[in-house]
Design a protein around this motif. Structure first.
Motif, PDB file in Angstrom:
ATOM      1  N   SER A 170      26.020  -2.931  18.107  1.00 38.49           N
ATOM      2  CA  SER A 170      26.870  -2.796  16.931  1.00 38.49           C
ATOM      3  C   SER A 170      26.505  -1.505  16.203  1.00 38.49           C
ATOM      4  CB  SER A 170      26.687  -4.000  16.009  1.00 38.49           C
ATOM      5  OG  SER A 170      25.368  -4.059  15.511  1.00 38.49           O
ATOM      6  N   GLY A 171      27.528  -0.812  15.757  1.00 39.07           N
ATOM      7  CA  GLY A 171      27.335   0.501  15.147  1.00 39.07           C
ATOM      8  C   GLY A 171      27.457   1.635  16.136  1.00 39.07           C
ATOM      9  N   GLN A 172      27.583   1.297  17.425  1.00 36.95           N
ATOM     10  CA  GLN A 172      27.717   2.333  18.458  1.00 36.95           C
ATOM     11  C   GLN A 172      29.139   2.891  18.448  1.00 36.95           C
ATOM     12  OE1 GLN A 172      26.656   0.974  22.381  1.00 36.95           O
ATOM     13  NE2 GLN A 172      27.722   2.663  23.401  1.00 36.95           N
ATOM     14  N   SER A 173      29.267   4.210  18.386  1.00 31.20           N
ATOM     15  CA  SER A 173      30.584   4.855  18.363  1.00 31.20           C
ATOM     16  C   SER A 173      31.155   4.933  19.770  1.00 31.20           C
ATOM     17  CB  SER A 173      30.483   6.261  17.765  1.00 31.20           C
ATOM     18  OG  SER A 173      30.069   6.204  16.415  1.00 31.20           O
ATOM     19  N   ILE A 174      32.453   4.784  19.859  1.00 35.29           N
ATOM     20  CA  ILE A 174      33.168   4.871  21.126  1.00 35.29           C
ATOM     21  C   ILE A 174      33.678   6.297  21.310  1.00 35.29           C
ATOM     22  CG2 ILE A 174      35.114   3.972  22.457  1.00 35.29           C
ATOM     23  CD1 ILE A 174      32.853   1.976  22.004  1.00 35.29           C
ATOM     24  N   SER A 175      33.570   6.809  22.525  1.00 33.31           N
ATOM     25  CA  SER A 175      34.074   8.159  22.811  1.00 33.31           C
ATOM     26  C   SER A 175      35.581   8.207  22.577  1.00 33.31           C
ATOM     27  CB  SER A 175      33.756   8.549  24.257  1.00 33.31           C
ATOM     28  OG  SER A 175      32.355   8.575  24.473  1.00 33.31           O
ATOM     29  N   LEU A 176      36.023   9.250  21.921  1.00 34.05           N
ATOM     30  CA  LEU A 176      37.434   9.398  21.564  1.00 34.05           C
ATOM     31  C   LEU A 176      38.033  10.609  22.253  1.00 34.05           C
ATOM     32  CD1 LEU A 176      37.111   8.828  17.700  1.00 34.05           C
ATOM     33  CD2 LEU A 176      37.609   7.114  19.438  1.00 34.05           C
ATOM     34  N   ASN A 177      39.328  10.527  22.568  1.00 33.58           N
ATOM     35  CA  ASN A 177      40.015  11.708  23.066  1.00 33.58           C
ATOM     36  C   ASN A 177      40.440  12.580  21.891  1.00 33.58           C
ATOM     37  OD1 ASN A 177      42.637  10.775  22.097  1.00 33.58           O
ATOM     38  ND2 ASN A 177      42.691   9.404  23.857  1.00 33.58           N
ATOM     39  N   LEU A 178      40.963  13.750  22.199  1.00 31.82           N
ATOM     40  CA  LEU A 178      41.320  14.712  21.152  1.00 31.82           C
ATOM     41  C   LEU A 178      42.364  14.139  20.200  1.00 31.82           C
ATOM     42  CD1 LEU A 178      41.204  17.555  19.917  1.00 31.82           C
ATOM     43  CD2 LEU A 178      42.917  18.267  21.592  1.00 31.82           C
ATOM     44  N   GLY A 179      43.354  13.452  20.757  1.00 29.16           N
ATOM     45  CA  GLY A 179      44.405  12.889  19.916  1.00 29.16           C
ATOM     46  C   GLY A 179      43.884  11.851  18.946  1.00 29.16           C
ATOM     47  N   GLU A 180      42.940  11.023  19.388  1.00 28.86           N
ATOM     48  CA  GLU A 180      42.370  10.016  18.501  1.00 28.86           C
ATOM     49  C   GLU A 180      41.620  10.662  17.343  1.00 28.86           C
ATOM     50  OE1 GLU A 180      41.377   6.122  21.202  1.00 28.86           O
ATOM     51  OE2 GLU A 180      40.280   7.952  21.689  1.00 28.86           O
ATOM     52  N   VAL A 181      40.893  11.721  17.618  1.00 26.78           N
ATOM     53  CA  VAL A 181      40.176  12.418  16.547  1.00 26.78           C
ATOM     54  C   VAL A 181      41.161  13.035  15.564  1.00 26.78           C
ATOM     55  CG1 VAL A 181      38.573  14.286  16.018  1.00 26.78           C
ATOM     56  CG2 VAL A 181      38.186  12.864  18.033  1.00 26.78           C
ATOM     57  N   LEU A 182      42.225  13.643  16.087  1.00 27.84           N
ATOM     58  CA  LEU A 182      43.196  14.306  15.222  1.00 27.84           C
ATOM     59  C   LEU A 182      43.942  13.311  14.338  1.00 27.84           C
ATOM     60  CD1 LEU A 182      44.722  16.997  17.629  1.00 27.84           C
ATOM     61  CD2 LEU A 182      42.972  17.302  15.880  1.00 27.84           C
ATOM     62  N   ARG A 183      44.153  12.099  14.826  1.00 32.05           N
ATOM     63  CA  ARG A 183      44.871  11.104  14.028  1.00 32.05           C
ATOM     64  C   ARG A 183      43.954  10.306  13.120  1.00 32.05           C
ATOM     65  NH1 ARG A 183      45.273   5.884  16.629  1.00 32.05           N
ATOM     66  NH2 ARG A 183      47.362   5.605  15.800  1.00 32.05           N
ATOM     67  N   GLY A 184      42.668  10.658  13.074  1.00 30.47           N
ATOM     68  CA  GLY A 184      41.748  10.049  12.127  1.00 30.47           C
ATOM     69  C   GLY A 184      41.045   8.807  12.611  1.00 30.47           C
ATOM     70  N   ASP A 185      41.071   8.525  13.922  1.00 32.89           N
ATOM     71  CA  ASP A 185      40.387   7.337  14.438  1.00 32.89           C
ATOM     72  C   ASP A 185      38.873   7.546  14.445  1.00 32.89           C
ATOM     73  OD1 ASP A 185      42.795   6.157  14.817  1.00 32.89           O
ATOM     74  OD2 ASP A 185      42.882   6.446  16.977  1.00 32.89           O
ATOM     75  N   ARG A 186      38.130   6.494  14.106  1.00 29.40           N
ATOM     76  CA  ARG A 186      36.671   6.488  14.183  1.00 29.40           C
ATOM     77  C   ARG A 186      36.270   5.089  14.653  1.00 29.40           C
ATOM     78  NH1 ARG A 186      38.288  10.867  13.513  1.00 29.40           N
ATOM     79  NH2 ARG A 186      37.644  12.447  11.998  1.00 29.40           N
ATOM     80  N   ILE A 187      36.275   4.857  15.950  1.00 23.13           N
ATOM     81  CA  ILE A 187      36.121   3.526  16.521  1.00 23.13           C
ATOM     82  C   ILE A 187      34.646   3.225  16.769  1.00 23.13           C
ATOM     83  CG2 ILE A 187      36.802   2.017  18.417  1.00 23.13           C
ATOM     84  CD1 ILE A 187      39.277   3.745  18.792  1.00 23.13           C
ATOM     85  N   VAL A 188      34.189   2.087  16.242  1.00 23.91           N
ATOM     86  CA  VAL A 188      32.782   1.702  16.300  1.00 23.91           C
ATOM     87  C   VAL A 188      32.690   0.213  16.664  1.00 23.91           C
ATOM     88  CG1 VAL A 188      30.611   1.557  15.010  1.00 23.91           C
ATOM     89  CG2 VAL A 188      32.210   3.426  14.548  1.00 23.91           C
ATOM     90  N   ILE A 189      31.663  -0.161  17.461  1.00 24.49           N
ATOM     91  CA  ILE A 189      31.420  -1.556  17.805  1.00 24.49           C
ATOM     92  C   ILE A 189      30.941  -2.312  16.560  1.00 24.49           C
ATOM     93  CG2 ILE A 189      30.089  -3.129  19.259  1.00 24.49           C
ATOM     94  CD1 ILE A 189      32.045  -1.484  20.823  1.00 24.49           C
ATOM     95  N   SER A 190      31.483  -3.519  16.359  1.00 25.95           N
ATOM     96  CA  SER A 190      31.142  -4.306  15.171  1.00 25.95           C
ATOM     97  C   SER A 190      30.092  -5.379  15.498  1.00 25.95           C
ATOM     98  CB  SER A 190      32.399  -4.985  14.617  1.00 25.95           C
ATOM     99  OG  SER A 190      32.800  -6.056  15.461  1.00 25.95           O
ATOM    100  N   ASP A 191      29.678  -6.102  14.462  1.00 26.40           N
ATOM    101  CA  ASP A 191      28.727  -7.209  14.612  1.00 26.40           C
ATOM    102  C   ASP A 191      29.404  -8.528  14.955  1.00 26.40           C
ATOM    103  OD1 ASP A 191      26.201  -6.002  14.135  1.00 26.40           O
ATOM    104  OD2 ASP A 191      26.704  -5.819  12.025  1.00 26.40           O
ATOM    105  N   LEU A 192      30.717  -8.599  14.866  1.00 21.64           N
ATOM    106  CA  LEU A 192      31.414  -9.859  15.067  1.00 21.64           C
ATOM    107  C   LEU A 192      31.274 -10.330  16.510  1.00 21.64           C
ATOM    108  CD1 LEU A 192      32.693  -8.646  12.430  1.00 21.64           C
ATOM    109  CD2 LEU A 192      34.714  -9.994  12.984  1.00 21.64           C
TER     110      LEU A 192
END
Length: 700
Positions: free
Chosen positions: A86-108
């Protein structure tokens, strides 16, 4: 008259055939849909990672990474059975970064087939500053995006006729209630999340061995007050909640008023804190009514029925406008121009015959004089401009790079529409549209350099390297500069909308190290390896004087009037695009089949409007058509930008200076790209038309 009737009949027959083809293409484009790259199946008891992404709002353009919010449970760094922390960031493609995505593994913790009535997540202590931050986001109507198996968490609704269920992506961060007596707003935070995972047996061998695939991910929220009875951190009652969790701290109290004023801005986190208890529930339900490859359709149901009818009406409206323009162009080509060319050729023959009689016979024949005068009277309008129509324009060294960049945008735009229409780019391919768009734009540098060099060579340019450098840097440099300056303001807001510096650096390197060499390669080939476009007439040494022009032919008036026609063609489709991009971010724009058809009609309309406008200008003996054709072709971009301004004031509820700046700068950039595309189409079509026109007449 009969010829005109036949021309009109054939035009409408062609229009009917085109409409039938359009219907077939649209139906096929909608039927062919690729929902994702691979099917992921899960076995009983297997852990499913739940990822958190960001919070966004329709009332502001600023997005925030979920774990950057100071009032949510931070990741504890737990190790899941899936191998993620949890808290580990997922690798993003260029489009995801440009659209403001910041995907991270949760504790759930989500375990296939295991329902969890309630689990305590954390007790989050908030200072007054954190509380005010939460109030601001709740007030602005922020929505949270979580992700499971590449599906965004959604809230389920039922259509008005109660026949279908549909999804709205995301779930509310909180809600606002107004005191009925005072009208004062009270802000409440949703601190309990009920997660519903819908699954069905996996297809093929995976299903035979007990595998399951996820076909739905729903999140329902509740606001449960701190005084509610709890066991192990979980509220005892989840159905009938009597008290909601209000984001409120009593005002600061101080015996010394002057001391209170002196320390008004000083934070005292130790004395004034509020604790937010977070909890969640998980339920798994089998749902065989939804196929895995149709699971994204639930996000589109509410738009399909009404939207499809409106899109079809938009296409019919566009076809009618395009058909009328086609008839007008056909009339000009078949009647006016052909008659003018025929009369000019006959006048030239009669004039030559009179000259030969006078030379050899030595007799002044009044009949020959009358024939020559008649020929001179017939040579009027555009035919008088044969010595000036291909005269080099002013600032041609800027027009050539713009035309080159326009072909680059055309290649990118139609590549994106095609890939989206056939289903390669779809909502499940998060960030794919922007990633492919950037890649196509960089790759199309070859096309940009080639067409820029061809136009530059036609203008008599001798330094193709300088032209290539201007082409590779002028328009892309303008966009990059605007993005960089805008990013400075967004960085100050700590928003995930801001593009990270490393991403900006990578984009700059792709531009300088890949696109610039490709532009130079295309320029070299277009300038050194191919012949220049030959003009059918020679340019006179002395420029012709342009007579006074009618009001509707003058530059600004003709640009505005001509630009209004393509704008009416795309107006209805533009409403859907604006709604998806600015007004309802929880929806997805998915009708790229319709968009592709409207785009083709737009290109034809722009070409026809520009040809007619420039032909009228040439008939008025005005040969300054180079820049005018580019401006007329791109004029509809001005109307689109004016519509953006109207949309901002009458449709949107954007608050804040930075959000407003984002809207207007992004709108300006989009209109520049659109105007460059349509302007290039207009220029190239008019250039081809004029070369064909003057090649058909004989000039002595």
């Amino acid at each position: 008259m009969a010829g005109a009737m036949r021309s009109s009949s054939s035009s409408w027959a062609s229009l009917s055939s085109f409409l039938a083809i359009v219907s077939l293409v649209v139906s096929q484009a909608q039927a062919f849909y690729i929902p994702g790259w691979s099917i992921k199946s899960y076995k009983e008891g297997e852990h499913i990672p739940l990822m958190v992404n960001k919070a966004y709002s329709d009332n502001t353009q600023l997005q925030y990474a979920y774990y950057d919010l100071p009032f949510v449970c931070p990741p504890a760094g737990r190790s899941h059975a899936s191998g993620f922390l949890s808290g580990q960031s997922i690798s993003l493609n260029l489009g995801e970064v440009l659209r403001g995505d910041r995907i991270v593994i949760s504790d759930l913790d989500l375990t296939v087939g295991h329902d969890n009535t309630c689990s305590h997540l954390c007790d989050r202590k908030l200072s007054r500053k954190d509380l005010e931050r939460a109030q601001e986001l709740v007030k602005d109507g922020y929505v949270v995006e979580w992700i499971v198996d590449n599906l965004p968490g959604a809230t389920s609704f039922v259509t008005v006729d109660k026949t279908q269920r549909y999804y709205a992506a995301g779930f509310k961060l909180g809600f606002t209630k107004y005191d009925p007596s005072t009208g004062k707003p009270h802000y409440y935070l949703n601190n309990h999340h009920t997660i519903l995972i819908r699954y069905r047996p996996a297809p093929g061998r995976a299903g035979e061995s007990g595998g399951k695939v996820i076909v739905g991910f729903e999140v329902y929220t509740k606001s449960i007050g701190p005084n509610s009875k709890r066991e192990n951190g979980c509220p005892v009652e989840l159905q009938d909640v009597e008290e909601n969790f209000e984001l409120y701290l009593p005002p600061e109290k101080s015996k010394d008023a002057s001391l209170q004023e002196q320390h008004a801005d000083t934070e005292d986190d130790n004395d004034e804190m509020i604790t937010v208890p977070y909890s969640y529930s998980v339920y798994f339900r089998e749902d065989t009514s939804v196929e895995w490859d149709k699971r994204w359709d639930l996000y589109f149901v509410n738009q399909e029925d009404r939207g499809s009818r409106i899109h079809l009406l938009a296409i019919i409206n566009s076809l009618i406008i395009c058909g009328l323009l086609s008839g007008l162009v056909a009339m000009i080509l078949s009647k006016t121009i052909r008659t003018d060319i025929k009369g000019h050729k006959e006048g030239s023959v009669e004039s030559g015959r009179a000259k030969r009689v006078e030379k050899h016979g030595g007799v002044d024949d009044p009949l020959n004089d009358a024939s020559e005068d008649e020929a001179l009277e017939d040579v009027t309008g555009w035919k008088l401009l044969h010595g000036d129509v291909f005269r080099r324009p002013k600032y041609g060294h800027l027009l050539a790079p713009l035309v080159g960049s326009g072909t680059q945008v055309i290649f990118m735009a139609f590549g994106l529409i095609f890939l989206s229409a056939v289903g390669v780019l779809n909502p499940s391919f998060r960030g794919g549209f922007l990633s492919f768009g950037f890649g196509l734009f960089v790759t199309a540098g070859v096309s940009s350099g080639y067409f820029s060099a061809k136009v530059y060579k036609g203008f008599g340019g001798v330094n193709f390297g300088k032209n290539a450098l201007i082409t590779a840097s002028f328009f892309p440099g303008l966009l990059f500069t605007l993005v960089f300056i805008l990013n400075l303001f967004v960085w100050a807001q700590a928003s995930s909308t801001a593009i990270p510096f490393s991403t900006l650096l990578a984009m700059a390197l792709l531009w300088l190290c890949i696109q610039v060499p490709l532009v130079y390669l295309g320029s070299w080939f277009g300038y050194a390896k191919t012949a220049a476009w030959e003009n059918p007439t020679k340019t006179a040494p002395v420029p012709r004087q342009v007579p006074p022009q009618s009001w509707y032919i003058k530059s600004l008036q003709s640009i505005l009037l001509a630009g209004l026609v393509p704008f009416t063609v795309i107006f209805i489709e533009l409403i859907f695009v604006f709604q998806s991009v600015w007004q309802d971010k929880s929806s997805f724009y998915y009708v790229f089949g319709f968009l592709g058809v409207v785009s083709l009609i737009l290109i034809v309309t722009v070409a026809e409007v520009t040809v007619v406008t420039i032909y009228v200008q040439l008939c008025a003996e005005n040969y300054h058509w180079w820049w005018q054709s580019f401006a007329v072709g791109g004029a509809s971009a001005l109307w689109v930008f004016l519509y953006s301004i109207w949309y901002y004031f009458f449709k949107l509820h954007i608050t804040g200076f930075v959000s407003s700046m984002l809207f207007f700068v992004y709108s300006f950039m989009a209109c520049c790209i659109y105007g460059l595309l349509t302007g290039t189409v207009g220029f190239l079509c008019v250039y081809a038309f004029i070369r064909k026109l003057y090649a058909a007449i004989k000039i002595d």
